[in-house]
Design an enzyme around this catalytic site. Structure first.
Site, PDB file in Angstrom:
ATOM      1  N   GLY A  94       0.831  -1.206   0.000  1.00  0.00           N
ATOM      2  CA  GLY A  94       0.000   0.000   0.000  1.00  0.00           C
ATOM      3  C   GLY A  94       0.862   1.251   0.000  1.00  0.00           C
ATOM      4  O   GLY A  94       2.081   1.190   0.209  1.00  0.00           O
TER       5      GLY A  94
ATOM      6  N   TYR B  72      -1.302 -18.979  -3.046  1.00  0.00           N
ATOM      7  CA  TYR B  72      -2.231 -17.867  -2.757  1.00  0.00           C
ATOM      8  C   TYR B  72      -3.668 -18.395  -2.636  1.00  0.00           C
ATOM      9  O   TYR B  72      -4.397 -18.038  -1.691  1.00  0.00           O
ATOM     10  CB  TYR B  72      -2.142 -16.818  -3.868  1.00  0.00           C
TER      11      TYR B  72
ATOM     12  N   ASN C 232     -11.078 -10.419 -10.151  1.00  0.00           N
ATOM     13  CA  ASN C 232     -10.281  -9.433 -10.924  1.00  0.00           C
ATOM     14  C   ASN C 232     -10.793  -7.998 -10.816  1.00  0.00           C
ATOM     15  O   ASN C 232     -11.362  -7.456 -11.760  1.00  0.00           O
ATOM     16  CB  ASN C 232     -10.202  -9.824 -12.408  1.00  0.00           C
ATOM     17  N   VAL C 233     -10.559  -7.415  -9.664  1.00  0.00           N
ATOM     18  CA  VAL C 233     -11.033  -6.047  -9.421  1.00  0.00           C
ATOM     19  C   VAL C 233     -10.096  -5.056 -10.120  1.00  0.00           C
ATOM     20  O   VAL C 233      -8.888  -5.285 -10.192  1.00  0.00           O
ATOM     21  CB  VAL C 233     -11.063  -5.762  -7.907  1.00  0.00           C
TER      22      VAL C 233
ATOM     23  N   ARG D 162     -11.799 -13.376 -18.161  1.00  0.00           N
ATOM     24  CA  ARG D 162     -11.980 -13.022 -16.750  1.00  0.00           C
ATOM     25  C   ARG D 162     -13.239 -12.174 -16.573  1.00  0.00           C
ATOM     26  O   ARG D 162     -13.651 -11.466 -17.487  1.00  0.00           O
ATOM     27  CB  ARG D 162     -10.770 -12.202 -16.243  1.00  0.00           C
TER      28      ARG D 162
HETATM   29  N1  LIG Z   1      -7.430  -6.850  -6.630  1.00  0.00           N
HETATM   30  C1  LIG Z   1      -8.045  -7.984  -6.933  1.00  0.00           C
HETATM   31  O1  LIG Z   1      -8.410  -8.231  -8.075  1.00  0.00           O
HETATM   32  C2  LIG Z   1      -8.326  -9.004  -5.849  1.00  0.00           C
HETATM   33  C3  LIG Z   1      -8.937 -10.221  -6.234  1.00  0.00           C
HETATM   34  C4  LIG Z   1      -9.206 -11.155  -5.242  1.00  0.00           C
HETATM   35  C5  LIG Z   1      -8.919 -10.880  -3.923  1.00  0.00           C
HETATM   36  N2  LIG Z   1      -8.298  -9.712  -3.592  1.00  0.00           N
HETATM   37  C6  LIG Z   1      -7.990  -9.457  -2.183  1.00  0.00           C
HETATM   38  O2  LIG Z   1      -8.432  -8.155  -1.835  1.00  0.00           O
HETATM   39  C7  LIG Z   1      -7.587  -7.615  -0.833  1.00  0.00           C
HETATM   40  C8  LIG Z   1      -7.092  -6.237  -1.250  1.00  0.00           C
HETATM   41  O3  LIG Z   1      -6.355  -6.374  -2.454  1.00  0.00           O
HETATM   42  P1  LIG Z   1      -5.770  -5.148  -3.276  1.00  0.00           P
HETATM   43  O4  LIG Z   1      -5.906  -5.471  -4.703  1.00  0.00           O
HETATM   44  O5  LIG Z   1      -6.335  -3.893  -2.761  1.00  0.00           O
HETATM   45  O6  LIG Z   1      -4.219  -5.259  -2.913  1.00  0.00           O
HETATM   46  P2  LIG Z   1      -3.188  -4.178  -2.369  1.00  0.00           P
HETATM   47  O7  LIG Z   1      -1.855  -4.847  -2.406  1.00  0.00           O
HETATM   48  O8  LIG Z   1      -3.350  -2.896  -3.086  1.00  0.00           O
HETATM   49  O9  LIG Z   1      -3.657  -3.978  -0.863  1.00  0.00           O
HETATM   50  C9  LIG Z   1      -3.293  -4.827   0.192  1.00  0.00           C
HETATM   51  C10 LIG Z   1      -2.965  -3.965   1.391  1.00  0.00           C
HETATM   52  O10 LIG Z   1      -2.625  -4.819   2.500  1.00  0.00           O
HETATM   53  C11 LIG Z   1      -1.475  -4.269   3.123  1.00  0.00           C
HETATM   54  N3  LIG Z   1      -0.759  -5.344   3.814  1.00  0.00           N
HETATM   55  C12 LIG Z   1      -0.090  -6.382   3.259  1.00  0.00           C
HETATM   56  N4  LIG Z   1       0.492  -7.129   4.215  1.00  0.00           N
HETATM   57  C13 LIG Z   1       0.148  -6.563   5.410  1.00  0.00           C
HETATM   58  C14 LIG Z   1       0.457  -6.881   6.741  1.00  0.00           C
HETATM   59  N5  LIG Z   1       1.234  -7.933   7.053  1.00  0.00           N
HETATM   60  N6  LIG Z   1      -0.046  -6.094   7.724  1.00  0.00           N
HETATM   61  C15 LIG Z   1      -0.808  -5.002   7.425  1.00  0.00           C
HETATM   62  N7  LIG Z   1      -1.116  -4.654   6.159  1.00  0.00           N
HETATM   63  C16 LIG Z   1      -0.641  -5.428   5.161  1.00  0.00           C
HETATM   64  C17 LIG Z   1      -0.670  -3.673   2.001  1.00  0.00           C
HETATM   65  O11 LIG Z   1       0.299  -2.735   2.423  1.00  0.00           O
HETATM   66  C18 LIG Z   1      -1.754  -3.065   1.150  1.00  0.00           C
HETATM   67  O12 LIG Z   1      -2.043  -1.737   1.545  1.00  0.00           O
HETATM   68  C19 LIG Z   1      -6.498  -8.647  -0.584  1.00  0.00           C
HETATM   69  O13 LIG Z   1      -6.910  -9.444   0.508  1.00  0.00           O
HETATM   70  C20 LIG Z   1      -6.513  -9.470  -1.852  1.00  0.00           C
HETATM   71  O14 LIG Z   1      -6.029 -10.775  -1.648  1.00  0.00           O
HETATM   72  C21 LIG Z   1      -7.997  -8.762  -4.528  1.00  0.00           C
END
Ligand SMILES: NC(=O)c1ccc[n+]([C@@H]2O[C@H](COP(=O)([O-])OP(=O)(O)OC[C@H]3O[C@@H](n4cnc5c(N)ncnc54)[C@H](O)[C@@H]3O)[C@@H](O)[C@H]2O)c1
Length: 324
Positions: free
Chosen positions: A38, A148, A177-178, A216
């Site tokens: 992040g 994962y 797939n957001v 997707r």
């Molecule tokens: N983006 C997608 O298409 C998608 C699809 C399926 C699931 N997800 C899930 O949605 C969630 C958000 O994904 P995103 O796309 O926003 O990813 P992202 O990487 O932008 O956000 C993840 C956030 O978690 C924080 N983080 C990671 N490890 C951490 C820790 N140990 N302690 C505290 N914070 C921590 C990161 O710094 C980051 O801000 C995740 O759980 C991801 O697995 C996302």
């Protein structure tokens, strides 16, 4: 009375959009993030605009004390913090496991102890694994295809067991797939849409893994925000302690996607319309097709996605053009 929501991973793509929406709708928000992926830039406007209703805690979900501190006085949790990306988990399964399972269990336990009203968490379409059935319905899954995917499935199992053992309310949202504003185009594990946008904007050829006919269910961020809000606010007892596909419910091939991106970006820079596309080998752990059935979310939560893939893409392309 004003409700307080903890968004873990709030500095990330999805989390920062959730924080913003909650604050705009007069919730109090706590964000817990260790900035692993992040960015502080995602939060600075919120820190400035909402000095009294937004609290940022820099901490790690692998540390139980950080989780305990973050859930203090919180009504709802939106748990987004995790290490995303299938290739990252293949390269480093141990760290992915520590964060996505160990960290998840810490957050769930801290939320149980603090008696939060509901624990809503980011699950994943990767849980469908090698299941060939299309569209994907929530109770038919296959074998996981990556570390994962295992972590996200184990999270669902933990949430289910905590609901039955401790009477907690949990809701899992299997994101498909957001994409949208603030999804990071940089770094080794960037998602396909921001990665391709960045390439095209630099007049470089995007590389599609495989022949481009994999598909997707690309889901615009505002549909995901809607699902999270429905999940924390639903009063339907049948809607709780469930997992839901969180998607638009249509599929797009990679070839189509690149076509739409070129078309959208060419409005800002006509040369982008002429860029050639490259094709490489398929990637390990990728499933050929992904398409969600969203009937369960419609029926139990009243979900009505507002943005089709193409509508969302227009918004996202404009945002990238103005911001990167
Ligand atoms: N983006 C997608 O298409 C998608 C699809 C399926 C699931 N997800 C899930 O949605 C969630 C958000 O994904 P995103 O796309 O926003 O990813 P992202 O990487 O932008 O956000 C993840 C956030 O978690 C924080 N983080 C990671 N490890 C951490 C820790 N140990 N302690 C505290 N914070 C921590 C990161 O710094 C980051 O801000 C995740 O759980 C991801 O697995 C996302």
């Amino acid at each position: 009375m004003t409700k307080k929501v903890l968004v873990t991973g709030g500095a990330g793509f999805i989390g920062s959009n959730l924080c913003q929406h909650l604050l705009e709708n007069e919730y109090h928000v706590v964000c817990l993030d260790n900035f692993a992926t992040g960015k502080i830039e995602n939060l600075l406007p919120l820190v400035e605009k909402y000095p009294t209703t937004f609290q940022l805690i820099v901490g790690d979900i692998r540390n139980f004390e950080d989780c305990q501190k973050a859930v203090e006085g919180v009504d709802y949790v939106m748990h987004e913090a995790a290490l995303g990306s299938v290739p990252r988990s293949i390269k480093d399964p141990i760290t992915t496991n520590d964060v996505n399972i160990g960290g998840f269990l810490n957050m769930l336990t801290a939320a149980r102890d603090a008696k939060v009203k509901r624990f809503v968490y980011a699950a994943s379409s990767s849980t469908y694994g090698d299941s060939k059935s299309l569209p994907k319905v929530e109770d038919v899954i296959g074998r996981p295809l990556s570390p994962y995917a295992i972590t996200k499935y184990v999270d669902e199992l933990y949430a289910d067991v905590f609901a039955r053992t401790y009477g907690m309310e949990t809701i899992g949202l299997r994101y498909f797939n957001v994409f949208g504003r603030r999804q990071d185009p940089f770094g080794a594990y960037a998602a396909v849409i921001p990665l391709f946008v960045k390439k095209l904007m630099a007049h470089e050829s995007p590389l599609i893994n495989g022949d481009g006919e994999y598909s997707r269910d690309f889901t615009y961020i505002d549909n995901v925000v809607q699902m999270n809000m429905l999940a924390i606010t639903t009063k339907n007892p049948e809607a709780v302690n469930q997992v839901y596909n969180t998607a638009f419910g249509e599929r797009t091939t990679l070839n189509q996607l690149v076509g739409y991106l070129k078309e959208g970006l060419a409005e800002f820079d006509p040369k982008i319309g002429e860029i050639e596309i490259l094709h490489g080998p398929n990637r390990v752990g990728d499933i050929p097709h992904s398409l969600a059935c969203i009937d369960k979310a419609k029926n139990l939560l009243g979900y009505q996605p507002k943005y089709s893939m193409k509508d969302g893409l227009k918004e996202a392309v404009k945002w990238y053009w103005e911001n990167i």
